[in-house]
Design an enzyme around this catalytic site. Structure first.
Site, short mmCIF file in Angstrom:
data_model
loop_
_atom_site.label_atom_id
_atom_site.label_comp_id
_atom_site.label_asym_id
_atom_site.label_seq_id
_atom_site.Cartn_x
_atom_site.Cartn_y
_atom_site.Cartn_z
N CYS A 139 7.24 52.18 3.57
CA CYS A 139 8.42 52.15 2.72
C CYS A 139 9.70 52.42 3.51
CB CYS A 139 8.30 53.18 1.60
SG CYS A 139 9.72 53.17 0.48
N ARG B 78 12.72 55.39 1.82
CA ARG B 78 12.32 56.79 1.63
C ARG B 78 13.46 57.82 1.70
NH1 ARG B 78 7.56 57.50 5.80
NH2 ARG B 78 8.27 55.51 6.68
N TRP C 132 14.25 50.16 -6.59
CA TRP C 132 14.96 48.89 -6.74
C TRP C 132 14.52 47.98 -5.60
CZ3 TRP C 132 17.67 53.61 -6.48
CH2 TRP C 132 18.12 53.95 -5.21
N GLU D 106 12.72 40.84 -0.29
CA GLU D 106 11.43 40.78 -1.00
C GLU D 106 11.39 39.56 -1.92
OE1 GLU D 106 9.77 44.71 -2.36
OE2 GLU D 106 11.88 45.26 -2.23
#
Ligand code: HEM
Ligand SMILES: N=C(Nc1cccc(CNC[C@@H]2CCCN2)c1)c1cccs1
Length: 358
Positions: free
Chosen positions: A63, A66, A233, A238
């Site tokens: 991720c 973070r 979000w 992506e």
């Protein structure tokens, strides 16, 4: 006595009380030991659950988002038993998290696995588009073809369109899963348009505003929360570089490149690269115009760099999975590409789990 569970609980409690500056870790461990002796398990206090969920995010090596781990909103839904009350809690989560576009990072934690009693969402994400395969051709999202078939087998009937939102599928303690059409008031979507290319909106593209991951297992102190949907979000890549661009997803690069008048017969025209940038530009522009939270991959990388700094200041070396942390667009333009990270899986954390359906 389940010594493995006690050992995991002990490690978690000492770390949790230490980081939160709480007294009484020793007494709490003794209480947990008695509980495990009596019932084979133990219950987290809300504070332990909240801390555990936040640290699970902080430990998520793949991720990039973070930095904001400590601002996670945690909803404790462990008391819910049946599919309909679980459904309603999911809808509440969606509304709270969506917040008209000012997205709030949120997790809802349902009751943990006990023996072969467990709650599972069959959805990979609470909101995702259906995929219909008809003699080799796919309409909608190819990634959803299997799950769409499962939903149809349960009695759901989709509209056969490119952007049909799949139903919520909840399974409690191994009984027949129940499916629910998600009311549209819980679903915010962004129609995609481009700041310069007026022809872009003719593609009729859109994407849902909020990604809710609903198929991962949250492990805290040896307890398995098999249903703990969480959202943040999107990072624009992506949607613009994967969901809409991958050949095995919506495969839109040739369409965008042709509309741009690029020579798609020669790699060296870099038509894929030019189409990628404009597709990602359209995603960022559309979300910004509709005031829906989103981060670009450069800002996300900078935020991650700040996360790294803050972690080191707290005496923790940040762990990471470099192969996922680098963005799929212009990766070497971020510091991440030029860094290296230890990919150690600490707990609490989020884990994949076997598909709830065959
Ligand atoms: C707040 C904004 C956030 C952003 C922009 C963000 C961004 C991302 C991105 C881009 C990925 C890679 C996904 C992919 O390539 O498929 C990812 C992975 C991940 N994120 Fe975040 N994230 C955010 C919040 C969160 C939150 C709130 C959680 C959990 C509480 C979380 C947990 C994870 C996990 C577990 C993965 C790895 C998933 C896997 O292994 O398939 N993230 N994140
Ligand atoms: N921005 C997000 N993206 C994200 C995070 C975790 C997992 C995923 C989905 N990853 C799997 C997909 C599907 C195959 C490869 N990518 C997306 C968030 C989703 C939930 C919280 S943040």
């Amino acid at each position: 006595m389940n010594r493995e569970l006690l050992q995991k609980a002990e490690q978690f409690i000492f770390e949790c009380y230490e980081e939160l500056g709480r007294q009484g870790a020793g007494e709490r461990v003794k209480e947990i030991e008695r509980s495990i002796e009596d019932s084979g398990t133990y219950q987290h206090t809300f504070e332990e659950l909240e801390y555990g969920a936040k640290v699970a995010w902080r430990n998520s090596n793949r991720c990039i988002g973070r930095l904001f781990w400590n601002s996670l909103q945690v909803f404790d839904q462990r008391h819910l038993q049946d599919e309909k009350e679980i459904r309603d809690a999911v809808y509440e989560h969606m509304n709270y998290a969506t917040n008209g576009g000012r997205i709030r990072s949120t997790i809802s934690v349902f009751k943990p696995k006990q023996g072969n009693e467990e709650v599972r969402f069959w959805n990979h994400q609470l909101i995702r588009y259906a995929g219909y395969e008809i003699n080799g051709e796919v309409v909608g999202d190819p990634a959803s073809v299997d799950f769409t078939r499962q939903c149809e087998a349960l009695g759901w009937q989709g509209g056969g369109g490119r952007f049909d939102v799949l139903p919520l599928v909840v399974q409690v303690d191994g009984s027949k899963p129940q499916w629910f059409e998600i009311p549209e008031e819980h679903i915010l979507e962004v129609p995609l348009r481009h700041p310069e290319y007026k022809w872009f909106s003719d593609f009729g593209l859109k994407w849902y505003a909020v990604p809710f991951i609903s198929d991962m297992r949250l492990e805290i102190g040896g307890i398995d929360y098999t249903a703990a949907p969480f959202n943040g979000w999107y990072m624009e890549t992506e949607i613009g570089a994967r969901n809409l661009a991958d050949e095995f997803r919506y495969n839109l690069l040739p369409n965008v490149a042709e509309a741009m008048g690029l020579n798609t017969r020669r790699n060296s025209s870099l038509w894929k690269d030019r189409a990628l940038i404009e597709l990602n530009q359209a995603v960022l522009y559309s979300f910004k115009q509709d005031k829906v939270s989103m981060v670009d991959h450069h800002s996300a990388a900078q935020q991650f760099q700040l996360f790294e700094k803050k972690e080191r200041t707290c005496g923790r070396e940040p762990t990471g999975d470099w192969t996922w942390l680098i963005p799929p667009v212009s990766p070497a333009s971020t510091h991440i590409f030029h860094s290296s990270y230890t990919d150690r899986m600490d707990t609490p954390n989020f884990f994949y789990q076997t598909n709830a359906y065959e």
